[in-house]
Design a protein around this motif. Structure first.
Motif, mmCIF file in Angstrom:
data_model
loop_
_atom_site.group_PDB
_atom_site.id
_atom_site.type_symbol
_atom_site.label_atom_id
_atom_site.label_comp_id
_atom_site.label_asym_id
_atom_site.label_seq_id
_atom_site.Cartn_x
_atom_site.Cartn_y
_atom_site.Cartn_z
ATOM 1 N N GLN A 1 1.088 10.806 -17.680
ATOM 2 C CA GLN A 1 1.552 10.276 -16.422
ATOM 3 C C GLN A 1 1.457 11.458 -15.354
ATOM 4 O O GLN A 1 1.279 11.206 -14.234
ATOM 5 C CB GLN A 1 3.050 9.434 -16.207
ATOM 6 N N GLY A 2 2.015 12.679 -15.755
ATOM 7 C CA GLY A 2 1.916 13.857 -14.861
ATOM 8 C C GLY A 2 0.296 14.009 -14.313
ATOM 9 O O GLY A 2 0.081 14.169 -13.177
ATOM 10 N N GLU A 3 -0.306 13.708 -15.287
ATOM 11 C CA GLU A 3 -1.900 14.103 -14.952
ATOM 12 C C GLU A 3 -2.426 12.952 -14.143
ATOM 13 O O GLU A 3 -2.953 13.094 -13.161
ATOM 14 C CB GLU A 3 -2.777 14.076 -16.474
ATOM 15 N N GLU A 4 -2.146 11.603 -14.550
ATOM 16 C CA GLU A 4 -2.379 10.559 -13.602
ATOM 17 C C GLU A 4 -1.895 10.437 -12.152
ATOM 18 O O GLU A 4 -2.860 10.471 -11.416
ATOM 19 C CB GLU A 4 -1.940 9.241 -14.208
ATOM 20 N N GLU A 5 -0.745 11.131 -12.072
ATOM 21 C CA GLU A 5 -0.311 11.061 -10.689
ATOM 22 C C GLU A 5 -1.103 12.093 -9.961
ATOM 23 O O GLU A 5 -1.055 12.082 -8.605
ATOM 24 C CB GLU A 5 1.306 11.394 -10.540
ATOM 25 N N LYS A 6 -1.013 13.303 -10.596
ATOM 26 C CA LYS A 6 -1.857 14.564 -9.979
ATOM 27 C C LYS A 6 -3.299 14.047 -9.586
ATOM 28 O O LYS A 6 -3.638 14.503 -8.302
ATOM 29 C CB LYS A 6 -1.804 15.759 -10.868
ATOM 30 N N ASN A 7 -3.773 13.455 -10.703
ATOM 31 C CA ASN A 7 -5.247 12.870 -9.916
ATOM 32 C C ASN A 7 -5.237 12.052 -8.982
ATOM 33 O O ASN A 7 -6.033 12.154 -8.008
ATOM 34 C CB ASN A 7 -6.077 12.143 -11.281
ATOM 35 N N ALA A 8 -4.475 11.190 -8.891
ATOM 36 C CA ALA A 8 -4.149 10.320 -7.624
ATOM 37 C C ALA A 8 -4.058 11.095 -6.518
ATOM 38 O O ALA A 8 -4.495 10.858 -5.472
ATOM 39 C CB ALA A 8 -3.406 9.118 -8.122
ATOM 40 N N ASP A 9 -2.986 11.934 -6.609
ATOM 41 C CA ASP A 9 -2.705 12.404 -5.294
ATOM 42 C C ASP A 9 -3.891 13.484 -5.062
ATOM 43 O O ASP A 9 -4.154 13.452 -3.688
ATOM 44 C CB ASP A 9 -1.450 13.614 -5.637
ATOM 45 N N ASP A 10 -4.442 14.132 -5.990
ATOM 46 C CA ASP A 10 -5.837 14.784 -5.323
ATOM 47 C C ASP A 10 -6.889 14.021 -4.693
ATOM 48 O O ASP A 10 -7.246 14.178 -3.800
ATOM 49 C CB ASP A 10 -6.438 15.589 -6.831
ATOM 50 N N ASN A 11 -7.137 12.739 -5.402
ATOM 51 C CA ASN A 11 -8.189 12.038 -4.730
ATOM 52 C C ASN A 11 -7.827 11.612 -3.176
ATOM 53 O O ASN A 11 -8.461 11.591 -2.391
ATOM 54 C CB ASN A 11 -8.260 10.692 -5.487
ATOM 55 N N LEU A 12 -6.349 11.228 -2.922
ATOM 56 C CA LEU A 12 -6.055 10.881 -1.520
ATOM 57 C C LEU A 12 -6.146 12.245 -0.949
ATOM 58 O O LEU A 12 -6.716 12.242 0.344
ATOM 59 C CB LEU A 12 -4.518 10.415 -1.643
ATOM 60 N N LYS A 13 -5.784 13.378 -1.133
ATOM 61 C CA LYS A 13 -5.792 14.542 -0.443
ATOM 62 C C LYS A 13 -7.048 14.921 -0.060
ATOM 63 O O LYS A 13 -7.637 15.362 0.848
ATOM 64 C CB LYS A 13 -5.012 15.791 -1.191
ATOM 65 N N LYS A 14 -7.983 14.745 -1.179
ATOM 66 C CA LYS A 14 -9.689 15.249 -0.975
ATOM 67 C C LYS A 14 -10.174 14.216 0.208
ATOM 68 O O LYS A 14 -10.926 14.575 1.114
ATOM 69 C CB LYS A 14 -10.351 15.029 -2.249
ATOM 70 N N TYR A 15 -9.765 12.961 -0.156
ATOM 71 C CA TYR A 15 -10.364 11.941 0.935
ATOM 72 C C TYR A 15 -9.978 12.295 2.284
ATOM 73 O O TYR A 15 -10.493 12.287 3.265
ATOM 74 C CB TYR A 15 -9.870 10.424 0.678
ATOM 75 N N ASP A 16 -8.589 12.778 2.510
ATOM 76 C CA ASP A 16 -8.088 12.962 3.750
ATOM 77 C C ASP A 16 -8.424 14.340 4.491
ATOM 78 O O ASP A 16 -9.010 14.538 5.711
ATOM 79 C CB ASP A 16 -6.665 13.143 3.701
ATOM 80 N N LEU A 17 -9.010 15.033 3.567
ATOM 81 C CA LEU A 17 -9.568 16.397 4.063
ATOM 82 C C LEU A 17 -11.080 16.368 4.072
ATOM 83 O O LEU A 17 -11.408 16.830 5.315
ATOM 84 C CB LEU A 17 -9.350 17.443 3.017
ATOM 85 N N PHE A 18 -11.780 15.642 3.337
ATOM 86 C CA PHE A 18 -13.222 15.566 3.626
ATOM 87 C C PHE A 18 -13.933 14.402 4.114
ATOM 88 O O PHE A 18 -15.042 14.369 4.431
ATOM 89 C CB PHE A 18 -13.861 15.952 2.021
ATOM 90 N N ALA A 19 -13.181 13.184 4.022
ATOM 91 C CA ALA A 19 -14.083 11.811 4.309
ATOM 92 C C ALA A 19 -13.990 11.584 5.812
ATOM 93 O O ALA A 19 -14.395 10.341 6.144
ATOM 94 C CB ALA A 19 -13.309 10.718 3.508
ATOM 95 N N GLY A 20 -13.596 12.539 6.744
ATOM 96 C CA GLY A 20 -13.542 12.221 8.012
ATOM 97 C C GLY A 20 -14.867 11.877 8.762
ATOM 98 O O GLY A 20 -15.081 11.321 9.724
ATOM 99 N N ASP A 21 -16.050 12.287 7.947
ATOM 100 C CA ASP A 21 -17.269 12.043 8.432
ATOM 101 C C ASP A 21 -18.147 11.689 7.311
ATOM 102 O O ASP A 21 -17.706 11.899 6.128
ATOM 103 C CB ASP A 21 -17.726 13.386 9.223
ATOM 104 N N SER A 22 -19.469 11.237 7.760
ATOM 105 C CA SER A 22 -20.112 10.439 6.478
ATOM 106 C C SER A 22 -20.660 11.625 5.559
ATOM 107 O O SER A 22 -20.877 11.209 4.421
ATOM 108 C CB SER A 22 -21.570 9.864 7.205
ATOM 109 N N LYS A 23 -20.995 13.036 5.889
ATOM 110 C CA LYS A 23 -21.474 13.876 4.922
ATOM 111 C C LYS A 23 -20.294 14.244 4.119
ATOM 112 O O LYS A 23 -20.637 14.137 2.894
ATOM 113 C CB LYS A 23 -21.957 15.274 5.709
#
Length: 170
Positions: free
Chosen positions: A127-149
């Motif tokens: 569960q520690g890994e699961e929460e970290k993965n989910a948090d990482d996915n969200l943070k990466k999305y917020d950081l990188f997904a602001g444009d189509s590239k």
């Protein structure tokens, strides 16, 4: 023989893991319908992991001479308005699952059910890994997904995830 309350809690968790598989399959479907195949892949693999988690609970109960109680698995029925929402939902869901597992552990500790505590140790780490993965996915999305590239690159990164079966020995 396991304590009946522990058996009930483990059966409930088995069913929660099956729901988790449904939830992640629903998220995979959402991303597939929107041509984000990397996100689809990531959540499809998560579906497989959750199904395997349910099977681990099943096997533990059977190994201890207990019956399996399968319940109806409700469809998630969540409508997403944007690509970020499933990521938020995923993190919140994992945090909730962690609390359920911690509760089972607490109950096992109270009655000195060391066998169940040892079994749950793997899930607590997981569960520690699961929460970290989910948090990482969200943070990466917020950081990188602001444009189509950025979204394209993140989608490609998520496409590289491969399935690895759990290594818990029962």
């Amino acid at each position: 023989m396991l304590n009946k309350n522990i058996v009930n809690l483990l059966n409930e968790q088995l069913n929660r893991e099956l729901y988790s598989a449904y939830l992640y399959l629903d998220m995979a479907n959402y991303y597939a319908e929107n041509n984000l195949n990397g996100f689809e892949n990531w959540f499809y693999i998560q579906t497989q992991e959750e199904r395997d988690h349910a099977m681990l609970y099943r096997q533990y109960l059977l190994n201890n001479g207990e019956s399996i109680v399968l319940k109806k698995v409700d469809a998630p029925n969540i409508k997403y308005n944007n690509f970020r929402e499933p990521l938020v939902n995923s993190l919140e869901h994992e945090q909730q699952i962690t609390s359920f597992i911690n509760n089972i552990y607490d109950e096992a500790y109270k009655i000195k059910d060391y066998r169940t505590m040892q079994f749950l140790d793997w899930f607590i780490k997981e569960q520690g890994e699961e929460e970290k993965n989910a948090d990482d996915n969200l943070k990466k999305y917020d950081l990188f997904a602001g444009d189509s590239k950025g979204l394209y690159m993140l989608d490609n990164e998520m496409k590289s995830r491969i399935y690895t079966a759990p290594s818990l020995v029962l």
